[in-house]
Write a protein that holds these residues in place. Structure first.
Motif, PDB file in Angstrom:
ATOM      1  N   CYS A  42       0.823  -1.207   0.000  1.00  0.00           N
ATOM      2  CA  CYS A  42       0.000   0.000   0.000  1.00  0.00           C
ATOM      3  C   CYS A  42       0.855   1.255   0.000  1.00  0.00           C
ATOM      4  O   CYS A  42       2.058   1.222   0.292  1.00  0.00           O
ATOM      5  CB  CYS A  42      -0.928   0.008   1.217  1.00  0.00           C
ATOM      6  SG  CYS A  42      -0.059   0.158   2.795  1.00  0.00           S
ATOM      7  N   SER A  43       0.208   2.364  -0.308  1.00  0.00           N
ATOM      8  CA  SER A  43       0.844   3.674  -0.212  1.00  0.00           C
ATOM      9  C   SER A  43      -0.221   4.695   0.165  1.00  0.00           C
ATOM     10  O   SER A  43      -1.399   4.551  -0.163  1.00  0.00           O
ATOM     11  CB  SER A  43       1.525   4.067  -1.526  1.00  0.00           C
ATOM     12  OG  SER A  43       0.598   4.086  -2.595  1.00  0.00           O
ATOM     13  N   THR A  49      -6.958  10.563   3.898  1.00  0.00           N
ATOM     14  CA  THR A  49      -7.650   9.312   4.228  1.00  0.00           C
ATOM     15  C   THR A  49      -7.624   8.320   3.077  1.00  0.00           C
ATOM     16  O   THR A  49      -8.323   7.300   3.119  1.00  0.00           O
ATOM     17  CB  THR A  49      -9.117   9.596   4.622  1.00  0.00           C
ATOM     18  OG1 THR A  49      -9.771  10.270   3.533  1.00  0.00           O
ATOM     19  CG2 THR A  49      -9.194  10.434   5.887  1.00  0.00           C
ATOM     20  N   ALA A  50      -6.823   8.578   2.051  1.00  0.00           N
ATOM     21  CA  ALA A  50      -6.743   7.682   0.891  1.00  0.00           C
ATOM     22  C   ALA A  50      -5.586   6.703   1.060  1.00  0.00           C
ATOM     23  O   ALA A  50      -4.471   7.093   1.415  1.00  0.00           O
ATOM     24  CB  ALA A  50      -6.556   8.489  -0.385  1.00  0.00           C
ATOM     25  N   LEU A  51      -5.861   5.422   0.803  1.00  0.00           N
ATOM     26  CA  LEU A  51      -4.825   4.396   0.824  1.00  0.00           C
ATOM     27  C   LEU A  51      -4.938   3.600  -0.470  1.00  0.00           C
ATOM     28  O   LEU A  51      -5.996   3.043  -0.779  1.00  0.00           O
ATOM     29  CB  LEU A  51      -5.003   3.459   2.026  1.00  0.00           C
ATOM     30  CG  LEU A  51      -3.826   2.533   2.332  1.00  0.00           C
ATOM     31  CD1 LEU A  51      -2.633   3.336   2.860  1.00  0.00           C
ATOM     32  CD2 LEU A  51      -4.223   1.471   3.357  1.00  0.00           C
ATOM     33  N   THR A  52      -3.858   3.561  -1.238  1.00  0.00           N
ATOM     34  CA  THR A  52      -3.844   2.877  -2.527  1.00  0.00           C
ATOM     35  C   THR A  52      -3.143   1.536  -2.373  1.00  0.00           C
ATOM     36  O   THR A  52      -2.018   1.467  -1.871  1.00  0.00           O
ATOM     37  CB  THR A  52      -3.124   3.726  -3.591  1.00  0.00           C
ATOM     38  OG1 THR A  52      -3.781   4.981  -3.709  1.00  0.00           O
ATOM     39  CG2 THR A  52      -3.133   3.018  -4.940  1.00  0.00           C
ATOM     40  N   LEU A  53      -3.804   0.466  -2.824  1.00  0.00           N
ATOM     41  CA  LEU A  53      -3.237  -0.883  -2.713  1.00  0.00           C
ATOM     42  C   LEU A  53      -2.497  -1.257  -3.980  1.00  0.00           C
ATOM     43  O   LEU A  53      -2.855  -0.818  -5.079  1.00  0.00           O
ATOM     44  CB  LEU A  53      -4.350  -1.895  -2.455  1.00  0.00           C
ATOM     45  CG  LEU A  53      -5.263  -1.623  -1.262  1.00  0.00           C
ATOM     46  CD1 LEU A  53      -6.222  -2.795  -1.067  1.00  0.00           C
ATOM     47  CD2 LEU A  53      -4.473  -1.353  -0.002  1.00  0.00           C
ATOM     48  N   GLY A  54      -1.484  -2.118  -3.827  1.00  0.00           N
ATOM     49  CA  GLY A  54      -0.725  -2.579  -4.981  1.00  0.00           C
ATOM     50  C   GLY A  54      -1.468  -3.603  -5.808  1.00  0.00           C
ATOM     51  O   GLY A  54      -1.110  -3.863  -6.956  1.00  0.00           O
ATOM     52  N   ALA A  55      -2.500  -4.222  -5.236  1.00  0.00           N
ATOM     53  CA  ALA A  55      -3.296  -5.224  -5.950  1.00  0.00           C
ATOM     54  C   ALA A  55      -4.637  -5.341  -5.267  1.00  0.00           C
ATOM     55  O   ALA A  55      -4.792  -4.970  -4.088  1.00  0.00           O
ATOM     56  CB  ALA A  55      -2.586  -6.574  -5.954  1.00  0.00           C
ATOM     57  N   ALA A  56      -5.639  -5.844  -5.998  1.00  0.00           N
ATOM     58  CA  ALA A  56      -6.956  -6.067  -5.409  1.00  0.00           C
ATOM     59  C   ALA A  56      -6.836  -7.035  -4.230  1.00  0.00           C
ATOM     60  O   ALA A  56      -5.957  -7.911  -4.212  1.00  0.00           O
ATOM     61  CB  ALA A  56      -7.911  -6.620  -6.452  1.00  0.00           C
ATOM     62  N   SER A  57      -7.691  -6.886  -3.252  1.00  0.00           N
ATOM     63  CA  SER A  57      -7.566  -7.649  -2.019  1.00  0.00           C
ATOM     64  C   SER A  57      -8.928  -8.178  -1.584  1.00  0.00           C
ATOM     65  O   SER A  57      -9.936  -7.998  -2.266  1.00  0.00           O
ATOM     66  CB  SER A  57      -6.983  -6.761  -0.926  1.00  0.00           C
ATOM     67  OG  SER A  57      -7.956  -5.794  -0.552  1.00  0.00           O
ATOM     68  N   THR A  58      -8.939  -8.800  -0.414  1.00  0.00           N
ATOM     69  CA  THR A  58     -10.198  -9.300   0.151  1.00  0.00           C
ATOM     70  C   THR A  58     -10.619  -8.476   1.363  1.00  0.00           C
ATOM     71  O   THR A  58     -11.357  -8.961   2.224  1.00  0.00           O
ATOM     72  CB  THR A  58     -10.060 -10.780   0.544  1.00  0.00           C
ATOM     73  OG1 THR A  58      -8.948 -10.933   1.442  1.00  0.00           O
ATOM     74  CG2 THR A  58      -9.831 -11.645  -0.685  1.00  0.00           C
ATOM     75  N   PHE A  59     -10.160  -7.232   1.472  1.00  0.00           N
ATOM     76  CA  PHE A  59     -10.621  -6.365   2.549  1.00  0.00           C
ATOM     77  C   PHE A  59     -12.115  -6.090   2.392  1.00  0.00           C
ATOM     78  O   PHE A  59     -12.667  -6.136   1.289  1.00  0.00           O
ATOM     79  CB  PHE A  59      -9.872  -5.024   2.531  1.00  0.00           C
ATOM     80  CG  PHE A  59      -8.439  -5.120   2.951  1.00  0.00           C
ATOM     81  CD1 PHE A  59      -8.092  -5.361   4.269  1.00  0.00           C
ATOM     82  CD2 PHE A  59      -7.424  -4.961   2.018  1.00  0.00           C
ATOM     83  CE1 PHE A  59      -6.761  -5.446   4.660  1.00  0.00           C
ATOM     84  CE2 PHE A  59      -6.094  -5.040   2.393  1.00  0.00           C
ATOM     85  CZ  PHE A  59      -5.760  -5.287   3.715  1.00  0.00           C
ATOM     86  N   ALA A  60     -12.749  -5.768   3.503  1.00  0.00           N
ATOM     87  CA  ALA A  60     -14.155  -5.382   3.494  1.00  0.00           C
ATOM     88  C   ALA A  60     -14.308  -4.042   4.202  1.00  0.00           C
ATOM     89  O   ALA A  60     -13.499  -3.694   5.074  1.00  0.00           O
ATOM     90  CB  ALA A  60     -15.008  -6.438   4.195  1.00  0.00           C
TER      91      ALA A  60
END
Length: 214
Positions: A42-43, A49-60
């Motif tokens: 992430c970055s 409040t924005a967090l960018t992920l390196g790949a799609a995930s299973t967060f909810a």
């Protein structure tokens, strides 16, 4: 015991619940296993409040998470937050603004982990509950919250799950072994330390394998 900052406590996003809300019920670890939770590189930028992920995930949405700068500038910095929206996508909106900036590029790797919220956690005698292995982007951490109690009759282990060791040198020539990975990045062929990574075995012209570092 280290004193946590307010942004490192569950009460940052769970008012009045310092040990979590118990939403995931009771957990008993009765066989050797590796923890499996949503995580991603992430970055994000301090104050947003924005967090960018390196790949799609299973967060909810509503997952409570730990964000950790694992390598690079600010290595070791971390905080607790909660996902307001974004769910399984790669652009998350957090409940509160980030305290730190997190970087996921080049030799810098940050990661975000979901924190499972149990009422009680028990690890049975003779059983090992292990962290997922660090793969250069994610891993090496084992996280959970226990609202009522945690009983560890076996063990919780991160042994061999952190930064990766360096390769040994060839049997011929004088190249030596590779440094161990450290908080600054992967190692190179050198007998010097790589920050908190060890130095590789020294080289000479005798026909031996030169050990890589831890």
């Amino acid at each position: 015991m280290a004193v946590l900052n307010s942004f490192q406590k569950l009460t940052r996003v769970l008012s009045g619940q310092p040990f979590g809300n118990g939403a995931n019920g009771t957990l008993t670890i009765s066989g050797n296993t590796t923890q499996s939770v949503a995580n991603a590189s992430c970055s994000g930028t301090s104050g947003t409040t924005a967090l960018t992920l390196g790949a799609a995930s299973t967060f909810a949405n509503n997952d409570v998470v730990l964000i950790h700068q694992t390598r690079g500038t600010g290595a070791g910095q971390w905080e607790i937050n909660r996902i307001s929206s974004g769910g399984v996508g790669t652009s998350l909106t957090l409940q509160v603004a980030l305290n730190y900036t997190y970087t996921d590029s080049g030799s810098s790797q940050a990661q975000v982990y979901a924190i499972s919220m149990y009422t009680t956690v028990t690890v049975n005698s003779g059983i090992t509950w292990s962290a997922p292995e660090w793969d250069g982007n994610v891993g090496g951490l084992l996280l959970f919250a226990a609202k009522t109690s945690a009983t560890i009759n076996g063990s919780i282990s991160t042994n061999g799950r952190g930064f990766r060791g360096g390769a040994g040198g060839p049997q011929s020539g004088a190249s030596g072994g590779t440094q161990g990975e450290g908080s600054g990045g992967a190692g190179s062929v050198s007998a010097s330390a790589n920050g908190n990574g060890g130095g590789g075995g020294g080289a000479n012209t005798s026909p031996d394998n030169w050990g890589g570092a831890g």
